[in-house]
Design an enzyme around this catalytic site. Structure first.
Site, PDB file in Angstrom:
ATOM      1  N   ASP A 104      23.180 -10.116 -40.781  1.00  0.00           N
ATOM      2  CA  ASP A 104      22.576 -10.525 -41.212  1.00  0.00           C
ATOM      3  C   ASP A 104      20.817 -12.082 -40.627  1.00  0.00           C
ATOM      4  O   ASP A 104      21.151 -11.375 -39.971  1.00  0.00           O
ATOM      5  CB  ASP A 104      23.420 -11.618 -41.810  1.00  0.00           C
ATOM      6  CG  ASP A 104      23.742 -12.369 -40.352  1.00  0.00           C
ATOM      7  OD1 ASP A 104      23.399 -12.766 -39.615  1.00  0.00           O
ATOM      8  OD2 ASP A 104      24.854 -13.183 -41.102  1.00  0.00           O
ATOM      9  N   GLY A 120      21.154 -14.895 -39.863  1.00  0.00           N
ATOM     10  CA  GLY A 120      20.994 -16.293 -39.131  1.00  0.00           C
ATOM     11  C   GLY A 120      21.430 -17.591 -40.059  1.00  0.00           C
ATOM     12  O   GLY A 120      21.548 -18.352 -39.947  1.00  0.00           O
ATOM     13  N   PHE A 153      22.675 -18.197 -42.608  1.00  0.00           N
ATOM     14  CA  PHE A 153      24.232 -18.981 -43.647  1.00  0.00           C
ATOM     15  C   PHE A 153      24.330 -19.859 -41.925  1.00  0.00           C
ATOM     16  O   PHE A 153      25.702 -20.634 -42.687  1.00  0.00           O
ATOM     17  CB  PHE A 153      25.356 -17.372 -43.813  1.00  0.00           C
ATOM     18  CG  PHE A 153      26.308 -17.954 -44.500  1.00  0.00           C
ATOM     19  CD1 PHE A 153      26.579 -18.541 -45.350  1.00  0.00           C
ATOM     20  CD2 PHE A 153      27.487 -18.340 -43.081  1.00  0.00           C
ATOM     21  CE1 PHE A 153      27.834 -19.078 -46.016  1.00  0.00           C
ATOM     22  CE2 PHE A 153      28.502 -18.600 -43.118  1.00  0.00           C
ATOM     23  CZ  PHE A 153      28.987 -18.577 -44.807  1.00  0.00           C
ATOM     24  N   ASP A 204      16.859 -16.399 -44.834  1.00  0.00           N
ATOM     25  CA  ASP A 204      16.594 -17.529 -46.561  1.00  0.00           C
ATOM     26  C   ASP A 204      16.655 -19.118 -46.186  1.00  0.00           C
ATOM     27  O   ASP A 204      17.201 -19.057 -44.496  1.00  0.00           O
ATOM     28  CB  ASP A 204      17.434 -16.932 -47.158  1.00  0.00           C
ATOM     29  CG  ASP A 204      18.500 -16.541 -47.258  1.00  0.00           C
ATOM     30  OD1 ASP A 204      19.092 -16.902 -45.875  1.00  0.00           O
ATOM     31  OD2 ASP A 204      19.775 -16.318 -47.739  1.00  0.00           O
ATOM     32  N   ASP A 210      30.319  -7.853 -48.039  1.00  0.00           N
ATOM     33  CA  ASP A 210      30.793  -7.654 -46.955  1.00  0.00           C
ATOM     34  C   ASP A 210      31.257  -9.795 -47.343  1.00  0.00           C
ATOM     35  O   ASP A 210      31.055 -10.199 -47.850  1.00  0.00           O
ATOM     36  CB  ASP A 210      29.069  -8.511 -46.484  1.00  0.00           C
ATOM     37  CG  ASP A 210      28.732  -9.633 -46.374  1.00  0.00           C
ATOM     38  OD1 ASP A 210      29.266 -10.499 -45.499  1.00  0.00           O
ATOM     39  OD2 ASP A 210      28.223 -10.439 -46.953  1.00  0.00           O
ATOM     40  N   CYS A 241      49.876   3.315 -50.568  1.00  0.00           N
ATOM     41  CA  CYS A 241      48.214   3.684 -49.178  1.00  0.00           C
ATOM     42  C   CYS A 241      49.457   4.947 -48.863  1.00  0.00           C
ATOM     43  O   CYS A 241      49.947   5.078 -47.426  1.00  0.00           O
ATOM     44  CB  CYS A 241      48.574   2.481 -48.631  1.00  0.00           C
ATOM     45  SG  CYS A 241      47.348   2.167 -47.145  1.00  0.00           S
ATOM     46  N   CYS A 263      47.227   5.197 -45.968  1.00  0.00           N
ATOM     47  CA  CYS A 263      46.605   4.041 -44.526  1.00  0.00           C
ATOM     48  C   CYS A 263      48.350   4.624 -43.228  1.00  0.00           C
ATOM     49  O   CYS A 263      48.988   4.936 -43.479  1.00  0.00           O
ATOM     50  CB  CYS A 263      46.277   3.380 -44.600  1.00  0.00           C
ATOM     51  SG  CYS A 263      47.698   1.706 -43.725  1.00  0.00           S
ATOM     52  N   CYS A 317      50.876   2.029 -43.180  1.00  0.00           N
ATOM     53  CA  CYS A 317      52.271   2.694 -44.386  1.00  0.00           C
ATOM     54  C   CYS A 317      52.800   3.121 -44.145  1.00  0.00           C
ATOM     55  O   CYS A 317      53.601   3.823 -44.460  1.00  0.00           O
ATOM     56  CB  CYS A 317      50.574   2.668 -45.470  1.00  0.00           C
ATOM     57  SG  CYS A 317      50.666   0.425 -46.067  1.00  0.00           S
ATOM     58  N   HIS A 337      44.763  -1.982 -42.193  1.00  0.00           N
ATOM     59  CA  HIS A 337      45.357  -1.890 -43.407  1.00  0.00           C
ATOM     60  C   HIS A 337      44.241  -2.426 -44.662  1.00  0.00           C
ATOM     61  O   HIS A 337      44.086  -1.449 -45.273  1.00  0.00           O
ATOM     62  CB  HIS A 337      46.897  -1.617 -43.140  1.00  0.00           C
ATOM     63  CG  HIS A 337      47.155  -2.373 -45.361  1.00  0.00           C
ATOM     64  ND1 HIS A 337      47.828  -0.921 -45.831  1.00  0.00           N
ATOM     65  CD2 HIS A 337      47.773  -3.334 -45.798  1.00  0.00           C
ATOM     66  CE1 HIS A 337      47.761  -1.843 -46.915  1.00  0.00           C
ATOM     67  NE2 HIS A 337      47.370  -2.772 -47.417  1.00  0.00           N
TER      68      HIS A 337
END
Length: 397
Positions: A91, A93, A95, A145, A265, A303, A305, A308, A333
Site C-alpha cells: 500500500d 502509506g 491509510f 491517495d 485485503d 475444514c 486444514c 482441523c 486456520h
C-alpha cells in the site's frame, strides 16, 4: 505493464480470472493477508504457501520506518528479504492518514507523519511513496491517495477526491519500474456517487494496470458500502483487476465478488485469531468460551486444514489465553478458511454454479433465513436469486 488479467468465467457481474504478475500467477477472486512489516504474525512463508496464499500485502509506511526501504533495496527487495517467492502488494502509506491522524498533517505537498519510532517528522509525498515502493519491489504498488473516513461529510471529501486525482499524475511520473511493478490507482469520493464517478473516470483516463476502491470498510453503513462497490465495479474497465481495500469479512467478500470485484485485503482473519476467534461456515467460533473446554471436535469438521485435522477445540481453548501457539494455530486456520473461500468463489464461477454457492454460503451463515436486507439488495443488483435462503422481510424492517 507487468500484469496480464484474463477473465476465465463470469456469472452476470461476478468474474473469475487469471492474474499474471511478475512473481506469481494468481486466481481471482482472491484474498490477500496483511503482513505489515513483511511477516504474517506467527506463520512462516512455507506455511503461507501450504495454505495457498497468492499475494501478501506489505505496508509502505511501516517498512520505510523499519527495516527501511534502503535496506530492502540492498537485500534485493522484500521478496528476498522475507523469503516469499509469490506475489506482493504494497500500500502507499495513505491509510495511515486515517489510522494515525493524530500524528499526521495533510497538505498538497504530501503527508507529514510524526514517526512512532523516534518522534521526528517524516514527509511522505506521492513521489517519495513511489520511490520507497520501487525499492521494496512488490508486484503491485498503490498510488498515494488522500484518505478520509467515509463517516466524514462536507467539502473535505471533495477536496480529498480531487487531490487523489492530482497525486496520481505525480505517482505515474515518479514510477521508475513500470515493467516490473504495476501501479494501481485508488477511487475515492466517500459515499457521494457524483464524486466517485468523477474519480473513476479520471483514473480510467490514465489507463492504469489496475484499480482499487478505497475509503470503505471504515464504519459506514453496509447499504452505503455495497452501493459504492456496485457503482465503481460497474464503471471500471472489464479487462483490469478491481481491488476493494480493507475488506476481510467473508460475507462482504462474497457480496463484493457477486458485484464484480476481484481482490481484497484485511487484517481481520489474523487479528481475530489473536483474540481467540475462528472463522467457520456458520460465522465465528469463540474458542475462549468455557463451552469449548471439553469440546473434542475440530474447529470446523468440514475444514481440511492442518489445524482441523490434528487439534480439538478443547486443546486450542487451553492455549488461546496462555500460549502464542494458540493464536498461531487459529491464524493458520483462519487464513486457510479465507484461501478456501477464494478457491470456492473462483471454481463456482468457472463451473457455472455461483448462485448455488452463494445460497449454500448464506444458508450456513443464516440458517433461519435472516439474511441481512443489505445483502438481499446487493444480490438483486448482482442478478443472483437468493430467495431460497431468505426469509421474507416484514414491513417493519
Amino acid at each position: 505493464m507487468a500484469l496480464h488479467f484474463e477473465v476465465l468465467g463470469r456469472f452476470n457481474r461476478a468474474r473469475a480470472a487469471r492474474l499474471t504478475l511478475p512473481h506469481f500467477v494468481s486466481q481471482t477472486p482472491l484474498f490477500m493477508p496483511v503482513g505489515t512489516q513483511g511477516t504474517i504474525k506467527g506463520l512462516t512463508t512455507n506455511q503461507l504457501e501450504d495454505i495457498g496464499c497468492q499475494i501478501i500485502l506489505g505496508n509502505t509506511y511501516h517498512l520505510a520506518l523499519r527495516p527501511t526501504s534502503e535496506l530492502l533495496d540492498e537485500a534485493a527487495g522484500l521478496h528476498k528479504f522475507m523469503n516469499w517467492p509469490r506475489a506482493l502488494l504494497t500500500d502507499s502509506g495513505g491509510f495511515q492518514m486515517v489510522s494515525l491522524l493524530h500524528l499526521a498533517d495533510i497538505t498538497e505537498e504530501g503527508v507529514t507523519f510524526q514517526s512512532p519510532v523516534d518522534g521526528k517528522p517524516m514527509l511522505l509525498t506521492p513521489e517519495e511513496s513511489i520511490q520507497i515502493q520501487n525499492r521494496i519491489g512488490a508486484d503491485i504498488i498503490m498510488a498515494l491517495d488522500d484518505v478520509v473516513k467515509t463517516t466524514i461529510t462536507g467539502p473535505r471529501i471533495e477536496e480529498a477526491m480531487y487531490r487523489t486525482l492530482r497525486w496520481i499524475d505525480r505517482c505515474i511520473a515518479a514510477h521508475k519500474r513500470p515493467n516490473d511493478q504495476n501501479l494501481f490507482g485508488i477511487v475515492q469520493g466517500g459515499l457521494d456517487p457524483v464524486l466517485r464517478d468523477i474519480c473513476v473516470r479520471g483514473l480510467v483516463d490514465r489507463n492504469l494496470p489496475g484499480y482499487a476502491i478505497g475509503g470503505l470498510a471504515g464504519g459506514e453503513d453496509k447499504d452505503s458500502f455495497w452501493r459504492v462497490v456496485a457503482q465503481c465495479t460497474a464503471a471500471l474497465p472489464e479487462d483490469k483487476p478491481r481491488y476493494v481495500m480493507g475488506v476481510g469479512y467473508p460475507l462482504d467478500i462474497v457480496v463484493c465478488s457477486a458485484l464484480g470485484a476481484d481482490m481484497y485485503d484485511c487484517v481481520y482473519p489474523t487479528r481475530t485469531a489473536r483474540f481467540g476467534t475462528a472463522l467457520v461456515p456458520e460465522g465465528v467460533l469463540k474458542l475462549k468460551h468455557r463451552a469449548m473446554a471439553d469440546d473434542t471436535r475440530p474447529i470446523d469438521p468440514t475444514c481440511r486444514c492442518m489445524v482441523c485435522k490434528n487439534y480439538t477445540r478443547a486443546y486450542i481453548h487451553c492455549l488461546v489465553t496462555k500460549d502464542a501457539m494458540g493464536s498461531q494455530l487459529l491464524s493458520y486456520h483462519n487464513l486457510y478458511y479465507m484461501m478456501q473461500l477464494s478457491r470456492d468463489l473462483h471454481s463456482s464461477i468457472i463451473e457455472g454454479r455461483f448462485p448455488k454457492f452463494v445460497c449454500e454460503f448464506l444458508s450456513k451463515m443464516f440458517p433461519k433465513g435472516d439474511v441481512p436486507e443489505w445483502v438481499c439488495n446487493a444480490m438483486e443488483v448482482a442478478g443472483i436469486d437468493i430467495s431460497s435462503c431468505c426469509a421474507p422481510f416484514s414491513s417493519s424492517q
